[in-house]
Design an enzyme around this catalytic site. Structure first.
Site, PDB file in Angstrom:
ATOM      1  N   GLN B 144       0.834  -1.193   0.000  1.00 11.08           N
ATOM      2  CA  GLN B 144       0.000   0.000   0.000  1.00 11.08           C
ATOM      3  C   GLN B 144       0.876   1.253   0.000  1.00 11.08           C
ATOM      4  O   GLN B 144       1.966   1.285   0.570  1.00 11.08           O
ATOM      5  CB  GLN B 144      -1.009   0.010   1.148  1.00 11.08           C
ATOM      6  CG  GLN B 144      -0.456  -0.142   2.539  1.00 11.08           C
ATOM      7  CD  GLN B 144      -1.552  -0.052   3.617  1.00 11.08           C
ATOM      8  OE1 GLN B 144      -2.670   0.366   3.332  1.00 11.08           O
ATOM      9  NE2 GLN B 144      -1.215  -0.422   4.830  1.00 11.08           N
ATOM     10  N   HIS B 200      -3.737   8.951   5.606  1.00 13.78           N
ATOM     11  CA  HIS B 200      -2.927   8.551   4.450  1.00 13.78           C
ATOM     12  C   HIS B 200      -2.410   9.793   3.710  1.00 13.78           C
ATOM     13  O   HIS B 200      -1.269   9.827   3.242  1.00 13.78           O
ATOM     14  CB  HIS B 200      -3.741   7.679   3.481  1.00 13.78           C
ATOM     15  CG  HIS B 200      -4.040   6.311   4.005  1.00 13.78           C
ATOM     16  ND1 HIS B 200      -4.472   5.273   3.223  1.00 13.78           N
ATOM     17  CD2 HIS B 200      -3.954   5.799   5.263  1.00 13.78           C
ATOM     18  CE1 HIS B 200      -4.653   4.192   3.965  1.00 13.78           C
ATOM     19  NE2 HIS B 200      -4.356   4.489   5.206  1.00 13.78           N
ATOM     20  N   TYR B 256      -5.714   5.957  15.854  1.00  9.20           N
ATOM     21  CA  TYR B 256      -5.236   6.571  14.616  1.00  9.20           C
ATOM     22  C   TYR B 256      -4.687   7.970  14.854  1.00  9.20           C
ATOM     23  O   TYR B 256      -3.871   8.464  14.081  1.00  9.20           O
ATOM     24  CB  TYR B 256      -6.332   6.552  13.538  1.00  9.20           C
ATOM     25  CG  TYR B 256      -6.351   5.225  12.825  1.00  9.20           C
ATOM     26  CD1 TYR B 256      -5.392   4.927  11.859  1.00  9.20           C
ATOM     27  CD2 TYR B 256      -7.261   4.239  13.158  1.00  9.20           C
ATOM     28  CE1 TYR B 256      -5.355   3.697  11.233  1.00  9.20           C
ATOM     29  CE2 TYR B 256      -7.236   2.997  12.532  1.00  9.20           C
ATOM     30  CZ  TYR B 256      -6.277   2.735  11.565  1.00  9.20           C
ATOM     31  OH  TYR B 256      -6.225   1.512  10.951  1.00  9.20           O
ATOM     32  N   HIS B 410     -12.885   4.028   9.756  1.00  6.51           N
ATOM     33  CA  HIS B 410     -12.457   3.215  10.894  1.00  6.51           C
ATOM     34  C   HIS B 410     -13.400   3.340  12.090  1.00  6.51           C
ATOM     35  O   HIS B 410     -13.131   2.799  13.162  1.00  6.51           O
ATOM     36  CB  HIS B 410     -11.038   3.607  11.319  1.00  6.51           C
ATOM     37  CG  HIS B 410      -9.982   3.144  10.353  1.00  6.51           C
ATOM     38  ND1 HIS B 410      -9.796   1.820  10.050  1.00  6.51           N
ATOM     39  CD2 HIS B 410      -9.078   3.827   9.600  1.00  6.51           C
ATOM     40  CE1 HIS B 410      -8.817   1.705   9.166  1.00  6.51           C
ATOM     41  NE2 HIS B 410      -8.371   2.907   8.867  1.00  6.51           N
TER      42      HIS B 410
END
Lengths: 743, 743
Positions: B144, B200, B256, B410
């Site tokens: 990824q 990301h 996160y 998430h």
């Protein structure tokens, strides 16, 4: 007898009050602590150090206790209930307050203990048997006489501490109302327990014997040592002879060894102080010191190996072993005991506690040697054995191989079971006991019904179950008469191996297990090797369970899982408690001599793979399965822990299970890496050639090793030379066993 | 563009090599570490202290690395596989070796990094997309693109460290072959991820922006800050605006937040060094510092609250927060951050790491204040909130009340859920994520299928489930548009209380939850109080689960256990994963307004009882049950942990659940005592009077307390006076809520 003995005592004590240093008064205290100890301790608390810290902490606790009203309630509750816990805390408080009196000389402490003792002296003579008594060991203050003995072991020491601060009349009241009737209740009135060669008997004899020293009743001491009739059929000396093996192993296992240790070492210390000529600590080649040391050795990462009925959270920091280690250090000054004392982190206010504190203050401790060891079982050391194999540091790999005798009523039906430890944790584990100690809501804090229906059954352990029946058909009396035979034990650098067999656990089935812990230095890897050879006259169903600790990660075969319905694996002998989660048909899944592999992840962050041979063509197995189970069926009160296991089931007449357990890799979600999550064992080949056998281990990187073993019944030395032929190649090896690199 | 930018750089660098201290060369290193830092660190490693210890340890590791051949394998494996882990360890090794070069000046370190970079420069241009790529975020070196960005964040720093040791030709090779193509791949060639307002995107913009500073490409920096088109629709600044609430709460939750923190603080530090005029750390009222501090505050006993997709073993010692805390301390010198740094026990070899080391060497740390706090959610702080209630020390009681927005992909469907902590442990817990990070055998280390089918579903949490359906019917897009409404949050000494509601989770059902953490000082007891008021238009089935950690000890009602067969509790929305262990018909078992009590024992040795009102006559409930479940059904790969829960099921139109959670007693089998194993809550009475409500708690010893609450929507101050009438008695109280002793 009682009245006769009291008279001179009263007289002497009366004299003691009128002159400076009377002969008998000089004898108090004189059980675990003597006047010389008191003198040294009084000096120590004037200087900084571990002992003074312990004294200051105890002083605060005792001072707080003094602000509370004394309460000596009428006995009512079973273990864990209010009156039970109150009487327990009372004896501890009397003991603590008494020692503070000795160290400070402040009369208020003696007065508090005296007042509590006088309340007991008033209450005790009025008591009937306890309303919640246990039929086989009745008490009055407590539901079982065992607690009553523990009460007296503490209370007689507290009384000894304050003896000099009492008037003769006070002594008379206390002795007549409390000490003497309890001592007589525990001895004359409970002959069965008092004479029993069992830890209940040890507590009773210790309590009565120590009381005999304080009350100057030599007959009580004699009875404690040699039974009520002085016939040496029971009593402390016989307990010393029979309850420990020559290696200091206690036949019920380390959990009860720890418990039994307390009265053994406490009474022995009192004997040593009062009658050093008995040389009690030298008795039977120093059996008491061996018993203390072996209790420490039978632990992993501070917790005792949970053999037989054992509550798993007990370990080397329990007060019994704090006492044991202190007394042992007081005797031999072994600096390695200080390593344990440091981990215990509990300094006793005794003469020996002072020595420990000073040793730690001076940094004298040396590492305690946790090494492989054989603990023979039985009075003469020939009733099987417990084998402990270790590699590396104390918290590295260990195998416990239980080839002991049954261990009386607390024994489990688990002949030749094993456990595996690594990186601080249990990996292949034993359930221990099903019990919530002193939790009233859990069956009154007693052993739960599931202790018998699950924890004692063979299927609850990591050993062979034939036709879903427990060893000896679960018959304790029969089991106590039989034991495994230790074939050999051999320990050298990088390889510890042992083998034992039993042919009495089942009618026509015999099994022999060989376990080895091997350090393959070239690979920086330690593995366990397990060979379980089963022979019978006719076909049977063989189950070999692995009770694993962790989360299942992978198997190298397909499992058929029960998705929306669960059923039990069986209906009795423990099987009724197992849910069948999944099954795998290994006969279908695997070719001959292939490996079935199960990998799990332990909480310690490491992976473990058990690789086991399936469809071995030297067996006549007709069918092999792997069954995955979870504990918890038929458990209406949710008393059981939710443990998981996998069971290798084989239908055959003769069968040899050959397995390797392999720690590997690391799962570190905190640092976001995962290493070597898959096993590196590529294949196992089992070779047999008369009395020689070998397990060949092929690794994924091409390395091959051979563990060659000489299974002869004859004596083997390190010089014994053997040659095993494997695929036409001759491999010489020496001694009992050797690991050979063959590629 | 690329070629144009390379030219002047090459030129300047060429000049740099021919004169003593050229302008551009003077700028290396200048990302997280600058030349001044290097000077200070070089001095520090000549003196004993924490920094020198960290340097010595790193030096040994780096020296060991230098003995290994460099390996830059062709990408092949997904997360956890060999090539994945190798490329991860490579960037870490380049970073570590690079900083050692800076601190020692020894060229061998620079050479090793250079050689590895040159290998990457050869490999990268040949790479197609990764064979195991994820469709929504493709990589080349990794499966990824996220990992590719992390690679560049580290590698650009390593390159910066050794820049001065390279020839122009070497720089050209490395930049042309590795840095530039990776930066372009992450930006121009991955516009969707690069412009995404999501973690990301933060990694990608940080990687590209930092590369822009080192390669002197201002456009890369601008794009990183303001998106590819400089349109400010994405980019780092927009991420700073949107991803954190004004209180520094990250919308995906602390797990996160911790992960996102790394590129945020790393890139911000680089911006601060290169363009201090941007005042990045002051931006949005110091949002970056708030984000660092709030990440620490969202933890208990070193582990983050496991909200949404969260792996539970992550905590404050993760490298991301080590970086964050060091950078924050470098900025503000707050000695309370040193408390956290000390627990992290990881000194960074950076300028800020040096300041932390010196702070700890000088014992400047002060306790970090873990106190009750409100963390508003949403860009403007009006999308609900996370409420943390605490009493006592950091590891004493805490309640986490999750009234936040969904938290994107998430997020879990768990509106108004709660968790309870005590004595260091989870007591009422959240499953977190179903994932074994980087364990290939477990679904390639990715989120497991059970993450969606179980962990995200409402029944996996401690909140209301209507008709066995998850909130928002499990629709993420819909869920992201709605959030709970925070009614109030009020924290004072001994009482923290908060209330929130939501009416969008279900069509016709609204629910409001009020949670309070109360210290009853007179009893030396801290309890949690939970009022869940549910209203609807028509009858529904309401399930309120408690996922408890520990062993069930007792209930004050009979349970009908499933003994030999288990079935699932339902067939979808997570219910298919629950085995039904036992059920209790509370309507039959209990009279109106009686308590149903469930007691369990946690591993921390304490008992916990949840007492909840049943058959309350102010509800129109037709049927109440307590269902006991265990997780693990429909789990063919044994991916789930075996957790247990009990679920209070009510069939009604409107219903108010009123419950108290009470820590009590202690189970200490090691020291052989059990204290207060039974709950001391004797009764609960719920009173309601317009906007005022009260929970009356009667204890077994006769003490009675009233928690009086003003539920008005209007503003309330501490001076607001209220009077609630209970059984004809008027009880005045002030402010939002007050605990009154009424007997």
């Amino acid at each position: 007898m009682t009245r006769l003995a009291l008279k001179p005592l009263t007289f002497i004590v009366f004299v003691a009050c009128s002159i400076a240093l009377p002969a008998v008064a000089a004898n108090h205290p004189n059980l675990v602590i003597n006047q010389q100890d008191v003198k040294a301790m009084k000096l120590a608390i004037t200087q900084p150090g571990a002992f003074k810290d312990a004294f200051d902490a105890k002083l605060s606790a005792v001072d707080l206790g003094l602000t509370q009203p004394i309460e000596v309630p009428t006995p009512k509750d079973a273990g864990g209930g209010y009156t039970h816990e109150k009487h327990k805390s009372n004896y501890q408080q009397m003991y603590d307050t008494g020692i503070i009196y000795q160290l400070t000389g402040d009369k208020k402490y003696a007065k508090y203990v005296k007042n509590m003792l006088l309340q007991y002296a008033q209450l005790y003579p009025t008591l009937p048997l306890h309303p919640k008594r246990k039929s086989n060991n009745e008490g009055k203050l407590f539901w079982q006489g065992l607690n009553e003995a523990v009460w007296l072991v503490h209370t007689i020491q507290a009384y000894d501490f304050i003896y000099d601060a009492l008037t003769p009349a006070e002594r008379n009241s206390i002795e007549k109302g409390a000490i003497t009737p309890v001592a007589l209740f525990l001895s004359e009135q409970s002959p069965h327990t008092f004479n029993k060669v069992h830890n209940h008997g040890t507590w009773a004899t210790a309590a009565v014997g120590m009381s005999g020293y304080v009350l100057d009743k030599p007959l009580w001491v004699e009875r404690a040592l040699y039974d009520l009739n002085l016939a040496k059929k029971g009593g402390f000396m016989r307990q010393l002879n029979e309850l420990f093996s020559p290696d200091g192993y206690y036949n019920e296992g380390p959990y009860y060894q720890r418990y039994a240790l307390m009265p053994f070492v406490t009474f022995a210390k009192a004997i040593e102080q009062n009658e050093p000529q008995r040389k009690i600590f030298q008795y039977r080649d120093g059996i008491l010191l061996k018993a203390i040391t072996s209790t420490v050795e039978l632990s992993y990462n501070k917790l005792f190996f949970p053999l037989n009925d054992a509550i798993k959270s007990k370990g080397i920091d329990t007060i019994e072993l704090v006492n044991g280690v202190a007394i042992a250090y007081g005797l031999n000054g072994d600096p390695r005991l200080l390593d344990i004392a440091q981990q215990q982190n509990n300094i006793l206010l005794t003469g020996d506690g002072l020595k420990v504190a000073q040793g730690l203050d001076n940094h004298l401790q040396q590492p305690f040697p946790f090494t492989s060891a054989l603990f023979r079982d039985g009075q003469h050391g020939d009733d099987g054995a417990l084998v402990v194999m270790r590699q590396g540091e104390a918290n590295d790999q260990a195998i416990v191989f239980k080839a002991t005798a049954q261990g009386l009523g607390h024994g489990h039906f688990d002949k030749l079971t094993w456990q595996f430890y690594d990186a601080g944790n249990e990996i292949v584990s034993d359930y221990g006991a099903a019990r919530f100690l002193n939790v009233e809501a859990k069956f009154g804090g007693r052993y739960l019904p599931e202790n018998k229906s699950w924890a004692k059954q063979t299927i609850a352990h990591n050993t062979l179950v034939v036709d879903e029946k427990s060893h000896f058909n679960g018959d304790v009396k029969f089991a106590n008469k039989h034991h495994p035979k230790l074939a050999f034990y051999d320990a050298k650098q990088d390889l510890t191996i042992s083998s034992a067999s039993i042919d009495t656990a089942y009618d026509d089935v015999a099994f022999k297990r060989t376990l080895a812990l091997v350090n393959i230095k070239q690979r920086d890897a330690v593995i366990g090797i397990d060979i379980m050879r089963v022979t019978a006259d006719k076909p049977h169903q063989y189950d070999l369970p692995i009770h694993y600790q962790g989360q299942l990660i992978d198997t190298n075969f397909d499992r058929q899982a029960s998705l929306a319905q669960l059923s039990t694996l069986g209906n009795k002998n423990g099987y009724q408690h197992l849910w069948s989660l999944a099954t795998a048909n290994l006969t279908k899944e695997k070719a001959a001599n292939e490996l079935a592999k199960v990998t799990w992840l332990n909480d310690n962050g490491h992976f473990y793979t058990l690789s086991t041979l399936v469809n071995t063509n030297f067996n006549n197995a007709t069918d092999e399965q792997m069954l995955f189970t979870q504990l918890g069926a038929n458990d209406p009160n949710m008393n059981l822990r939710q443990q998981q296991s996998f069971i290798h089931r084989v239908n055959a007449t003769n069968h040899t299970y050959v397995s390797v357990i392999e720690p590997h890799g690391e799962y570190n979600p905190s640092k976001e890496y995962t290493l070597a999550a898959t096993s590196s064992v590529a294949g196992l080949i089992y070779h047999q050639q008369d009395e020689l056998e070998a397990v060949q281990i092929n690794f994924t990187d091409g390395q091959q090793y051979l563990l060659a073993i000489n299974q002869t019944d004859k004596a083997v030395t390190q010089d014994t030379q053997n040659v095993i032929s494997v695929n036409g190649v001759q491999y010489p090896f020496s001694g009992r066993a050797q690991l050979l690199s063959i590629k």
